[in-house]
Every structure is written in C-alpha cells, then in structure tokens.
Design a protein around this motif. Structure first.
Motif, PDB file in Angstrom:
ATOM      1  N   ASP A  34       0.846  -1.186   0.000  1.00  0.00           N
ATOM      2  CA  ASP A  34       0.000   0.000   0.000  1.00  0.00           C
ATOM      3  C   ASP A  34       0.889   1.246   0.000  1.00  0.00           C
ATOM      4  N   ALA A  35       0.719   2.095  -1.007  1.00  0.00           N
ATOM      5  CA  ALA A  35       1.549   3.296  -1.138  1.00  0.00           C
ATOM      6  C   ALA A  35       1.348   4.277   0.008  1.00  0.00           C
ATOM      7  N   PHE A  36       0.238   4.135   0.732  1.00  0.00           N
ATOM      8  CA  PHE A  36      -0.059   5.069   1.822  1.00  0.00           C
ATOM      9  C   PHE A  36       0.342   4.533   3.195  1.00  0.00           C
ATOM     10  N   LYS A  37       0.949   3.363   3.247  1.00  0.00           N
ATOM     11  CA  LYS A  37       1.400   2.800   4.527  1.00  0.00           C
ATOM     12  C   LYS A  37       2.922   2.867   4.580  1.00  0.00           C
ATOM     13  N   ALA A  38       3.419   3.914   5.224  1.00  0.00           N
ATOM     14  CA  ALA A  38       4.861   4.176   5.261  1.00  0.00           C
ATOM     15  C   ALA A  38       5.644   2.996   5.834  1.00  0.00           C
ATOM     16  N   ASP A  39       5.111   2.313   6.839  1.00  0.00           N
ATOM     17  CA  ASP A  39       5.824   1.168   7.416  1.00  0.00           C
ATOM     18  C   ASP A  39       5.977   0.041   6.393  1.00  0.00           C
ATOM     19  N   SER A  40       4.954  -0.166   5.581  1.00  0.00           N
ATOM     20  CA  SER A  40       5.022  -1.200   4.550  1.00  0.00           C
ATOM     21  C   SER A  40       6.041  -0.825   3.479  1.00  0.00           C
ATOM     22  N   VAL A  41       6.019   0.437   3.070  1.00  0.00           N
ATOM     23  CA  VAL A  41       6.981   0.901   2.061  1.00  0.00           C
ATOM     24  C   VAL A  41       8.393   0.776   2.611  1.00  0.00           C
ATOM     25  N   ARG A  42       8.580   1.147   3.861  1.00  0.00           N
ATOM     26  CA  ARG A  42       9.898   1.039   4.494  1.00  0.00           C
ATOM     27  C   ARG A  42      10.354  -0.410   4.528  1.00  0.00           C
ATOM     28  N   ALA A  43       9.441  -1.325   4.872  1.00  0.00           N
ATOM     29  CA  ALA A  43       9.782  -2.754   4.902  1.00  0.00           C
ATOM     30  C   ALA A  43      10.204  -3.245   3.518  1.00  0.00           C
ATOM     31  N   MET A  44       9.548  -2.747   2.485  1.00  0.00           N
ATOM     32  CA  MET A  44       9.912  -3.130   1.117  1.00  0.00           C
ATOM     33  C   MET A  44      11.331  -2.666   0.790  1.00  0.00           C
ATOM     34  N   HIS A  45      11.663  -1.439   1.171  1.00  0.00           N
ATOM     35  CA  HIS A  45      13.013  -0.930   0.917  1.00  0.00           C
ATOM     36  C   HIS A  45      14.065  -1.709   1.710  1.00  0.00           C
ATOM     37  N   VAL A  46      13.743  -2.071   2.940  1.00  0.00           N
ATOM     38  CA  VAL A  46      14.678  -2.866   3.757  1.00  0.00           C
ATOM     39  C   VAL A  46      14.875  -4.239   3.123  1.00  0.00           C
ATOM     40  N   LEU A  47      13.801  -4.859   2.667  1.00  0.00           N
ATOM     41  CA  LEU A  47      13.881  -6.172   2.034  1.00  0.00           C
ATOM     42  C   LEU A  47      14.802  -6.135   0.818  1.00  0.00           C
ATOM     43  N   ARG A  48      14.769  -5.036   0.087  1.00  0.00           N
ATOM     44  CA  ARG A  48      15.601  -4.895  -1.112  1.00  0.00           C
ATOM     45  C   ARG A  48      17.018  -4.386  -0.811  1.00  0.00           C
ATOM     46  N   ARG A  49      17.240  -4.000   0.433  1.00  0.00           N
ATOM     47  CA  ARG A  49      18.531  -3.430   0.838  1.00  0.00           C
ATOM     48  C   ARG A  49      18.808  -2.098   0.127  1.00  0.00           C
TER      49      ARG A  49
END
Length: 170
Positions: A26-41
């Motif tokens: 979800d583009a509006f859930k900052a925690d989810s977006v952050r988790a995606m970036h962490v997963l990708r390093r």
C-alpha cells in the motif's frame, strides 16, 4: 482477494509485472513501504514507483498533468510508460524519500490481474524483487527472502525478457 487483503492489512506481496517480479504494498502505509526498501537493501532516499489502475486515477494523485502527458497516457496506458509527476499536495505518503523529491513515478501496468488488485486497494508502491543494482527477477522461485517477509507470492511462470519502462518527466 488474497492480494487485496494482504495489501490492506499492511503486508508485502510479490507480483508479476510485464518483464519481472516486483514487491508491492500500500503506497499510503509508510511502514510497509519502508519494509519493502529494507527487504531490497535499498539505500536511504530511494523512492518507490507507484502503480495506479488507470489514467483517471492519475488526476487524483498527481497535479499539473499537461495535455500532452494526458494524450500519452491515453495512448500508452496500460503499458510500459512511466511518468514522473508532482503528487497532490494533500497526499500523506512516504515512498522512501521522506517526501523530499516532490515527484512520483506513476505507471498503469498491462497485467489485468494487477489492475484488478489496484481497483480494490488503490495505488501500490512497488520495487523490483531483485536486490538493488541486480538483474530483474523473471522467475518467482528466484526471489530469495524469508517466507515470512511476504504475505503472498503470485506466480505467472517465467516472464519474458523485455525493455524496462520508458520514463518521462512531465
């Protein structure tokens, strides 16, 4: 239904796009977006791209869309054309850049499955399932993350090779 529920609940999923697999949330859930970036390093400051369901949605999430950009959207969406646009001022999202760029890359994917998910969830933040600076992942089995990192993976088999999205700054 599974994809939409996972997105609404704040989880990441792996989806097939035209030529590679990507993570979506979800583009509006900052925690989810952050988790995606962490997963990708990803390094700090990297902004996710945003998938939207159709060109009509673009006018709701972006401001100052020129007539020429609208004509290109009409001709090439859904498809492999991305537009870097300024987001609407009232949107509360952080795609990884802490809102510093005042620009978001929007695209309407060709996949009917993903467009149906988008109709249920609204805009999705996405990033390649490949680690930063690595080749695109074309087979779901080549995603190497803990199973618990993703709520679901949607397998479309081996995806054909193809060009990356053309990006226009409008």
């Amino acid at each position: 239904a599974l994809a939409a529920k996972a997105i609404r609940d704040g989880y990441l999923i792996a989806i097939p796009l035209e030529h590679h697999y990507a993570y979506a949330c979800d583009a509006f859930k900052a925690d989810s977006v952050r988790a995606m970036h962490v997963l990708r390093r990803d390094e700090l400051g990297i902004a996710a791209q945003v998938l939207i369901a159709d060109a009509k949605t673009a006018s709701g999430v972006a401001r100052e869309i020129s007539p020429s950009a609208q004509a290109l959207m009409k001709k090439f969406w859904p498809g492999m054309l991305s537009f870097n646009l300024r987001p609407q001022v009232g949107l509360t999202w952080d795609l990884g850049d802490a809102g510093a760029l005042d620009q978001v890359s929007f695209r309407v994917p060709k996949s009917k499955f993903i467009r149906e998910v988008l109709k249920e969830t609204g805009p999705l933040a996405i990033a390649s399932a490949a680690f930063a600076k690595q080749s695109p992942i074309r087979r779901i089995s080549d995603i190497f993350v803990l199973e618990s990192a993703l709520a679901a993976k949607f397998d479309a088999g081996l995806l054909k090779k193809g060009a990356l999205s053309t990006v226009l700054e409008a």
